[in-house]
Scaffold this active site. Structure first.
Site, short mmCIF file in Angstrom:
data_model
loop_
_atom_site.label_atom_id
_atom_site.label_comp_id
_atom_site.label_asym_id
_atom_site.label_seq_id
_atom_site.Cartn_x
_atom_site.Cartn_y
_atom_site.Cartn_z
CD GLN A 199 -27.50 -40.71 -8.72
OE1 GLN A 199 -26.94 -41.12 -7.72
NE2 GLN A 199 -28.62 -40.02 -8.63
CG ASP A 229 -31.77 -41.90 -16.32
OD1 ASP A 229 -32.32 -41.59 -15.27
OD2 ASP A 229 -30.99 -41.15 -16.94
N GLY A 247 -34.62 -40.00 -9.99
CA GLY A 247 -36.07 -39.86 -10.10
C GLY A 247 -36.65 -41.03 -10.85
CG HIS A 248 -37.98 -44.31 -9.46
ND1 HIS A 248 -36.89 -44.37 -8.65
CD2 HIS A 248 -39.02 -44.65 -8.71
CE1 HIS A 248 -37.25 -44.73 -7.44
NE2 HIS A 248 -38.55 -44.91 -7.45
CE LYS A 270 -30.69 -46.71 -10.38
NZ LYS A 270 -30.48 -46.15 -11.72
P1 IMP Z 1 -25.22 -34.51 -10.34
O1 IMP Z 1 -25.44 -35.86 -9.75
O2 IMP Z 1 -26.48 -33.65 -10.35
O3 IMP Z 1 -24.06 -33.80 -9.74
O4 IMP Z 1 -24.85 -34.72 -11.89
C1 IMP Z 1 -23.64 -35.34 -12.30
C2 IMP Z 1 -23.87 -36.21 -13.52
O5 IMP Z 1 -24.66 -37.34 -13.14
C3 IMP Z 1 -24.62 -35.55 -14.66
O6 IMP Z 1 -24.14 -36.07 -15.89
C4 IMP Z 1 -26.05 -35.99 -14.45
O7 IMP Z 1 -26.80 -35.95 -15.64
C5 IMP Z 1 -25.82 -37.40 -13.97
N1 IMP Z 1 -26.91 -37.93 -13.13
C6 IMP Z 1 -27.15 -37.66 -11.83
N2 IMP Z 1 -28.21 -38.33 -11.39
C7 IMP Z 1 -28.65 -39.08 -12.43
C8 IMP Z 1 -29.72 -40.02 -12.57
O8 IMP Z 1 -30.46 -40.35 -11.65
N3 IMP Z 1 -29.83 -40.58 -13.81
C9 IMP Z 1 -28.98 -40.29 -14.83
N4 IMP Z 1 -27.99 -39.43 -14.72
C10 IMP Z 1 -27.82 -38.82 -13.54
#
Ligand code: IMP
Length: 428
Positions: free
Chosen positions: A217, A7, A34-35, A10
């Site tokens: 991420q 977040d 997501g953006h 990017k």
């Molecule tokens: P997952 O990727 O859904 O398995 O989540 C694993 C961890 O990564 C969690 O703490 C989510 O909140 C975090 N996470 C996954 N994708 C994002 C993102 O795009 N931005 C911020 N945190 C993310």
């Protein structure tokens, strides 16, 4: 690359770089990302499609390292078509893995089972999908084009999950035949976009053209280098661009890390600079720190320079894009974390490798002067108040990476392109 916990903005940086690129390719993650992009007063939300798609005809690829939920992708494609956005440039790797209905169910079931120890995932099926990929039970995009193979592979993938899926035994979404038929229709609809994206990347580079590799991420959510187990299930670091797009390390000339001027994190896990006070609330409200994907409130804190320097090293950053500097206006003094202190008095200059230490690490902060003025209208480094420049200089000096871009507001034009080679002090 995201240089923090995701977040960082990017999407906006990629969007700006995409203008001059010939191909934008995503290489890991899925619709956990997501953006939002605002273009000509219209808002666009993306989870899978690279943001370059808004430039008519621009080649945008979803690489082999991405995990794709076809329902979400088709929804995004349809949404674009309805708004008359040309999606002909969208290419999807035949080798990318698919998020299946059972992955989504297993993600939620896993979190429920962990209870207090949960990761705080986005519940989009990311972890279970990458687990199947590693277990060689994954379903790939190319499988959608052969019904008999698809059915066999779904059967093989579901077999070892029978026990865990028992509570959903009657769920029509898990019926083998219905699922196969449904996914075959997704295959038909996606077919015009399916291709060998690694070859596309190679050819674009061979022609001396420019490719932007778009990370999702952030470094601290990397499954190898992040705050495991509170991480995502892929590698958001720069090295992963090679694997997830199918190019060699020599193909990459520059690595930009995107970092907010402060830090946010969603989900569980250690966060040494987290603030539970008015400053944290200021960041939350002024920075609109609510997730694009899940709407969750983000945890906020001071800029963590120990973690950022670690990200610079792990990614081999050649440039920093510092976003949302405007959010810090009105906080005086500012603080940045330069070391961690552990309970027994030990001090850490480097990011500690042991999880228990990180969990109880306290931030040791340095104070820097704040700035009051609204900086959202600044377009050059010289326009910034002295304290804002000092802040950037401190960050860049500490991390050892030049600042190339500064975000001063949500708009596309609210950026400062800094010449990373020049000192940040304004030339009067
Ligand atoms: P997952 O990727 O859904 O398995 O989540 C694993 C961890 O990564 C969690 O703490 C989510 O909140 C975090 N996470 C996954 N994708 C994002 C993102 O795009 N931005 C911020 N945190 C993310």
């Amino acid at each position: 690359m995201g240089a923090q916990w995701g977040d960082e903005g990017k999407g906006k940086v990629t969007d700006l770089l995409a203008e001059q690129a010939d191909l934008v390719i995503r290489f890991q993650g899925g619709n956990n990302a997501g953006h939002t992009i605002v273009r000509d007063g219209e808002e666009y939300k993306f989870h899978l499609i690279p943001s370059g798609i808004l430039y008519p005809g621009k080649a945008c690829a979803i690489g082999n390292g991405v995990v794709i939920d076809p329902v979400v992708l088709l929804d995004e494609i349809e949404g674009m078509r309805r708004r008359r956005v040309d999606v002909s440039g969208l290419k999807i790797s035949a080798n990318a893995h698919l998020i299946m209905p059972y992955h989504v169910l297993l993600d939620s079931a896993g979190e429920a089972r962990l209870g207090k120890l949960r990761i705080g995932t986005t519940r989009r099926g990311i972890g279970p999908c990458y687990a199947d990929k590693a277990a060689r039970l994954g379903i790939r995009v190319q499988d959608l084009l052969d019904e008999a193979i698809l059915r066999k592979k779904i059967m093989a993938a579901m077999e070892p999950k029978r026990h865990m899926l028992r509570p959903h035994a009657k769920d029509p979404a898990l019926d083998l035949h219905a699922m196969t038929e449904e996914y075959v229709t997704y295959g038909h609809r996606l077919e015009p976009h399916i291709t060998d994206t690694a070859l596309l990347c190679h050819e674009t580079l061979e022609q001396g053209r420019t490719v932007v590799f778009e990370g999702a991420q952030g470094t601290m959510l990397d499954i190898d280098h992040g705050t495991y187990p509170f991480v995502t299930s892929s590698n958001p670091v720069a090295g992963s661009a090679c694997v997830g797009a199918g190019v060699g390390p020599r193909a990459i000339d520059e690595v930009w890390g995107v970092a907010k001027a402060y830090v946010t994190r969603v989900g569980e896990g250690p966060f040494p600079t987290e603030l539970a006070d008015d400053v944290g609330r200021h960041m939350l409200e002024r920075g609109h720190e609510y997730g694009t994907t899940t709407g969750r409130q983000r945890r906020c804190g001071w800029l963590d320079l120990v973690a950022l320097r670690y990200a610079a090293r792990i990614n081999g950053l050649t440039g920093l894009a510092v976003t949302k500097l405007d959010v810090l206006a009105g906080i005086d003094p500012l603080q940045v974390c330069t070391r961690y202190r552990h309970g027994e008095g030990a001090v850490f200059d480097e990011f500690p490798y042991h999880q228990s230490i990180l969990h109880s690490a306290e931030a040791v902060n340095e104070e820097l002067p704040g700035f009051e003025d609204d900086i959202s209208g600044c377009r050059t480094i010289a326009d910034l108040p002295a304290a804002a420049r000092e802040y950037l200089e401190f960050v860049s000096g500490f991390v050892g990476v030049p600042v190339k871009l500064v975000g001063v507001g949500p708009g596309r034009d609210q950026v400062i392109w800094a010449d990373g080679e020049q000192p940040l002090r304004a030339v009067a």
